[in-house]
Design an enzyme around this catalytic site. Structure first.
Site, mmCIF file in Angstrom:
data_model
loop_
_atom_site.group_PDB
_atom_site.id
_atom_site.type_symbol
_atom_site.label_atom_id
_atom_site.label_comp_id
_atom_site.label_asym_id
_atom_site.label_seq_id
_atom_site.Cartn_x
_atom_site.Cartn_y
_atom_site.Cartn_z
ATOM 1 N N HIS A 127 -17.461 4.170 -5.986
ATOM 2 C CA HIS A 127 -17.122 3.772 -4.613
ATOM 3 C C HIS A 127 -18.313 3.147 -3.899
ATOM 4 O O HIS A 127 -19.322 3.814 -3.689
ATOM 5 C CB HIS A 127 -16.711 5.012 -3.810
ATOM 6 C CG HIS A 127 -15.387 5.567 -4.190
ATOM 7 N ND1 HIS A 127 -14.732 6.477 -3.403
ATOM 8 C CD2 HIS A 127 -14.585 5.359 -5.263
ATOM 9 C CE1 HIS A 127 -13.576 6.803 -3.970
ATOM 10 N NE2 HIS A 127 -13.473 6.148 -5.106
ATOM 11 N N ARG A 141 -15.216 -0.099 -6.496
ATOM 12 C CA ARG A 141 -14.272 -0.115 -5.382
ATOM 13 C C ARG A 141 -15.063 -0.427 -4.125
ATOM 14 O O ARG A 141 -16.150 0.129 -3.912
ATOM 15 C CB ARG A 141 -13.576 1.245 -5.237
ATOM 16 C CG ARG A 141 -12.442 1.230 -4.236
ATOM 17 C CD ARG A 141 -11.913 2.606 -3.917
ATOM 18 N NE ARG A 141 -12.690 3.265 -2.886
ATOM 19 C CZ ARG A 141 -12.259 4.357 -2.251
ATOM 20 N NH1 ARG A 141 -11.100 4.913 -2.577
ATOM 21 N NH2 ARG A 141 -12.995 4.905 -1.293
ATOM 22 N N TYR A 194 -10.978 4.578 6.680
ATOM 23 C CA TYR A 194 -10.986 5.310 5.415
ATOM 24 C C TYR A 194 -12.042 4.734 4.469
ATOM 25 O O TYR A 194 -12.207 3.523 4.352
ATOM 26 C CB TYR A 194 -9.612 5.227 4.706
ATOM 27 C CG TYR A 194 -9.804 5.640 3.281
ATOM 28 C CD1 TYR A 194 -9.892 4.703 2.260
ATOM 29 C CD2 TYR A 194 -10.067 6.972 2.972
ATOM 30 C CE1 TYR A 194 -10.187 5.070 0.962
ATOM 31 C CE2 TYR A 194 -10.361 7.359 1.677
ATOM 32 C CZ TYR A 194 -10.425 6.400 0.679
ATOM 33 O OH TYR A 194 -10.744 6.785 -0.593
ATOM 34 N N ASP A 205 -8.751 0.196 -1.808
ATOM 35 C CA ASP A 205 -7.771 1.252 -1.528
ATOM 36 C C ASP A 205 -7.254 1.096 -0.101
ATOM 37 O O ASP A 205 -8.019 1.257 0.856
ATOM 38 C CB ASP A 205 -8.466 2.619 -1.690
ATOM 39 C CG ASP A 205 -7.492 3.790 -1.695
ATOM 40 O OD1 ASP A 205 -7.877 4.877 -2.126
ATOM 41 O OD2 ASP A 205 -6.330 3.597 -1.272
ATOM 42 N N HIS A 233 -4.996 2.963 1.137
ATOM 43 C CA HIS A 233 -4.812 4.370 1.529
ATOM 44 C C HIS A 233 -3.530 4.619 2.320
ATOM 45 O O HIS A 233 -3.564 5.254 3.384
ATOM 46 C CB HIS A 233 -6.035 4.864 2.310
ATOM 47 C CG HIS A 233 -6.426 6.253 1.897
ATOM 48 N ND1 HIS A 233 -6.139 7.347 2.652
ATOM 49 C CD2 HIS A 233 -7.080 6.712 0.819
ATOM 50 C CE1 HIS A 233 -6.605 8.440 2.063
ATOM 51 N NE2 HIS A 233 -7.172 8.083 0.942
ATOM 52 N N GLU A 276 -4.874 -0.506 -4.162
ATOM 53 C CA GLU A 276 -4.382 0.872 -4.330
ATOM 54 C C GLU A 276 -3.669 1.384 -3.090
ATOM 55 O O GLU A 276 -4.034 1.068 -1.962
ATOM 56 C CB GLU A 276 -5.563 1.787 -4.636
ATOM 57 C CG GLU A 276 -5.208 3.249 -4.737
ATOM 58 C CD GLU A 276 -6.416 4.134 -4.938
ATOM 59 O OE1 GLU A 276 -7.506 3.605 -5.202
ATOM 60 O OE2 GLU A 276 -6.275 5.354 -4.810
ATOM 61 N N GLU A 331 -2.080 8.969 -6.754
ATOM 62 C CA GLU A 331 -2.993 10.123 -6.672
ATOM 63 C C GLU A 331 -2.342 11.299 -5.947
ATOM 64 O O GLU A 331 -2.738 12.439 -6.144
ATOM 65 C CB GLU A 331 -4.304 9.744 -5.996
ATOM 66 C CG GLU A 331 -4.202 9.430 -4.535
ATOM 67 C CD GLU A 331 -5.532 9.008 -3.938
ATOM 68 O OE1 GLU A 331 -6.230 8.177 -4.535
ATOM 69 O OE2 GLU A 331 -5.867 9.528 -2.865
ATOM 70 N N ARG A 353 -1.988 6.298 -10.842
ATOM 71 C CA ARG A 353 -3.175 7.058 -10.426
ATOM 72 C C ARG A 353 -3.025 8.564 -10.643
ATOM 73 O O ARG A 353 -3.913 9.317 -10.255
ATOM 74 C CB ARG A 353 -3.450 6.787 -8.946
ATOM 75 C CG ARG A 353 -3.832 5.353 -8.644
ATOM 76 C CD ARG A 353 -5.313 5.100 -8.817
ATOM 77 N NE ARG A 353 -6.087 5.701 -7.738
ATOM 78 C CZ ARG A 353 -7.216 6.352 -7.937
ATOM 79 N NH1 ARG A 353 -7.674 6.526 -9.151
ATOM 80 N NH2 ARG A 353 -7.888 6.849 -6.917
ATOM 81 N N GLU A 406 -11.478 6.653 -12.212
ATOM 82 C CA GLU A 406 -12.299 6.749 -10.996
ATOM 83 C C GLU A 406 -13.390 7.766 -11.225
ATOM 84 O O GLU A 406 -13.170 8.824 -11.830
ATOM 85 C CB GLU A 406 -11.424 7.177 -9.821
ATOM 86 C CG GLU A 406 -12.187 7.348 -8.512
ATOM 87 C CD GLU A 406 -11.259 7.698 -7.363
ATOM 88 O OE1 GLU A 406 -10.100 8.045 -7.603
ATOM 89 O OE2 GLU A 406 -11.714 7.616 -6.216
ATOM 90 N N TRP A 421 -3.086 8.888 7.055
ATOM 91 C CA TRP A 421 -4.565 8.818 6.932
ATOM 92 C C TRP A 421 -4.937 8.163 5.614
ATOM 93 O O TRP A 421 -4.307 8.359 4.596
ATOM 94 C CB TRP A 421 -5.175 10.237 6.984
ATOM 95 C CG TRP A 421 -6.640 10.134 6.691
ATOM 96 C CD1 TRP A 421 -7.627 9.627 7.515
ATOM 97 C CD2 TRP A 421 -7.286 10.477 5.460
ATOM 98 N NE1 TRP A 421 -8.833 9.640 6.898
ATOM 99 C CE2 TRP A 421 -8.668 10.166 5.634
ATOM 100 C CE3 TRP A 421 -6.869 11.012 4.258
ATOM 101 C CZ2 TRP A 421 -9.610 10.380 4.621
ATOM 102 C CZ3 TRP A 421 -7.792 11.222 3.260
ATOM 103 C CH2 TRP A 421 -9.135 10.918 3.453
HETATM 104 C C1 CS2 Z 1 -9.074 8.361 -2.379
HETATM 105 C C2 CS2 Z 1 -9.332 9.834 -2.401
HETATM 106 O O1 CS2 Z 1 -10.470 8.271 -4.275
HETATM 107 C C3 CS2 Z 1 -9.470 7.776 -3.712
HETATM 108 O O2 CS2 Z 1 -8.784 6.845 -4.174
HETATM 109 O O3 CS2 Z 1 -7.772 8.015 -2.054
HETATM 110 O O4 CS2 Z 1 -10.680 10.031 -2.213
HETATM 111 C C4 CS2 Z 1 -8.582 10.633 -1.361
HETATM 112 O O5 CS2 Z 1 -8.887 10.149 -0.081
HETATM 113 C C5 CS2 Z 1 -8.996 12.085 -1.481
HETATM 114 O O6 CS2 Z 1 -8.789 12.500 -2.794
HETATM 115 C C6 CS2 Z 1 -8.216 12.959 -0.520
HETATM 116 O O7 CS2 Z 1 -8.597 14.292 -0.699
HETATM 117 MG MG MG Z 2 -6.995 6.495 -3.241
#
Ligand code: CS2
Ligand code: MG
Length: 402
Positions: free
Chosen positions: A122, A147, A159, A210, A212, A236, A262, A283, A339, A402
């Site tokens: 990240h 990312r 985010y 992302d 999100h 994402e 995720e 994911r 990731e 969020w």
């Molecule tokens: C995020 C996550 O890594 C990602 O792609 O979407 O860090 C996510 O925000 C967290 O896992 C939430 O706990």
């Molecule tokens: Mg994510």
């Protein structure tokens, strides 16, 4: 061989983690991760109060029957708390099985299908320049994929962007922070980030982003189209996926590859997304997806539909999940990318592991099992601290994703 003892540990070495330890009657130990960010104690109780009494006395080699027992036997199925608890049991049993056979876990999952597991980390920054410098840092470290998340002018936070240039950790002690969001400001700004990144780094590095869960399907179609010139590896969580058909709307408007999952915890969260080829990367991971046992089946279903894996690997999934994921990733045929967010030093100390990063790839270790341990004495120094993920509101105060 039987499971003789089951213990749950909740600790906070840098952030909260829930860890399951299963011990057999001949002393073999298996570890599973049971962490669910912001709801840790719910999973700890689901395990200790309801699941683990049924695990004592079971044969640890029976991973399939045990998984079916704790999934169907609960009557009440699915959901993140349930499936995270089930995953912890499943991974701990696979760890024991591999240790009993004295082999790295990947050998029980088909053996190595590739020389290494390509990972992405990240990069984030408060503005375009800072973000580009953060991307440069990872490329210099040898990452082939990065990312990128950047601050949005006019929004106090967003985010994926840390306020103080440290690693981004969204869960905070105390009650949920309230963040402010503007889709319009965000959508105008993100294409500028990737225009800048491609101008500076060219098209060799894989770039990911992302969203999100924050766009509507048609907004995601617009953003995907605006990002097409920059050839993202994936966009994402473009929109929440409860309505899987929403991804069909996005698909009509853009060829930017889509990743989601995720927050999924069963195949029923994604079977249409996969069947209709509305996504390119799934994911789901061996933690919130219910363990190695279901993830092997879901990955096989995805493989039939040109969908690749892209396992979640944020810092709120413990090194036990990272280690297990690498064994799964190096074996599964339709692997896409993994990731890998860097853990805090305290986390690394509590969870010693034999996986390593080299030249843009991660490599699972060669020790028996998933290769991740748990230092109980050290963990005891970091007691649980209740923490919450933020909530998000639009400029007019509407509670949003969020
Ligand atoms: C995020 C996550 O890594 C990602 O792609 O979407 O860090 C996510 O925000 C967290 O896992 C939430 O706990
Ligand atoms: Mg994510």
């Amino acid at each position: 061989m039987k499971v003789a003892e089951a213990q749950v540990f909740v600790c906070c070495p840098g952030r909260n983690f829930v860890t399951l330890k299963l011990t057999t009657d001949d002393g073999l130990v298996g570890y599973g991760d049971a962490t669910l960010n912001g709801r840790e104690l719910a999973v700890a109780s689901y395990l200790s109060d309801h699941v683990l009494p049924c695990i004592i006395g079971r044969d640890p080699f029976q991973t399939e029957d045990t998984w079916q027992y704790v999934y169907r036997g609960a009557y009440w199925r699915k959901g993140p708390v349930t499936m995270t608890a089930i995953a912890a049991v499943d991974v701990a049993l696979w760890d024991i099985k591999a240790k009993a056979l004295n082999t790295p876990l990947y050998n029980l999952l088909g053996g190595k299908s590739r020389h290494g597991v390509m990972v992405y980390s990240h990069a984030n920054g408060r503005d375009l320049e800072e973000t580009a410098d953060a991307v440069a840092k990872y490329i210099e470290q040898g990452y082939l994929a990065v990312r990128a998340q950047t601050g949005v002018p006019g929004l106090p936070s967003t985010y994926g962007v840390s306020a103080d240039k440290t690693a981004y950790e969204p869960a905070k002690a105390g009650l949920p922070e309230e963040h402010v969001w503007s889709t319009e400001k965000y959508m105008r700004h993100v294409p500028l980030l990737f225009e800048k990144l491609r101008a500076r780094f060219g098209f060799e590095p894989h770039l990911l982003h992302d969203a999100h869960h924050r766009l509507t399907p048609i907004q995601a179609g617009r953003l995907g189209k605006d990002l097409e010139p920059y050839r993202l590896f994936w966009l994402e969580d473009p929109t929440p996926a409860e309505l899987q058909e929403g991804f069909g709307v996005i698909r009509q408007h853009t060829t930017t590859p889509l990743a989601v999952g995720e927050v999924f915890d069963s195949v029923w969260d994604c079977y249409k997304l996969i069947r209709e080829q509305w996504i390119d990367y799934l994911r789901m991971d061996v933690l919130h997806g219910g363990g190695v046992t279901p993830m092997q089946k879901i990955a096989a279903y995805a493989d039939m539909h040109h969908v690749q894996t892209g396992s979640h690997g944020a810092t709120d999934l413990s090194p036990i999940t990272m280690g297990t994921a690498l064994h799964f990733d190096i074996a599964v045929h339709n692997f896409g990318i993994q990731e890998y967010m860097h853990f805090a030093p305290a986390t690394e100390e509590v969870f010693p592991h034999d996986y390593r990063f080299e030249g843009g790839y991660m490599h699972p270790g060669e020790s028996a099992g998933h290769g991740v341990g748990f230092n109980e004495k050290l963990a005891a120094r970091y007691p649980y601290q209740r923490a919450y993920l933020p909530v998000n509101r639009k400029l007019d105060g509407t509670l949003w994703n969020w």
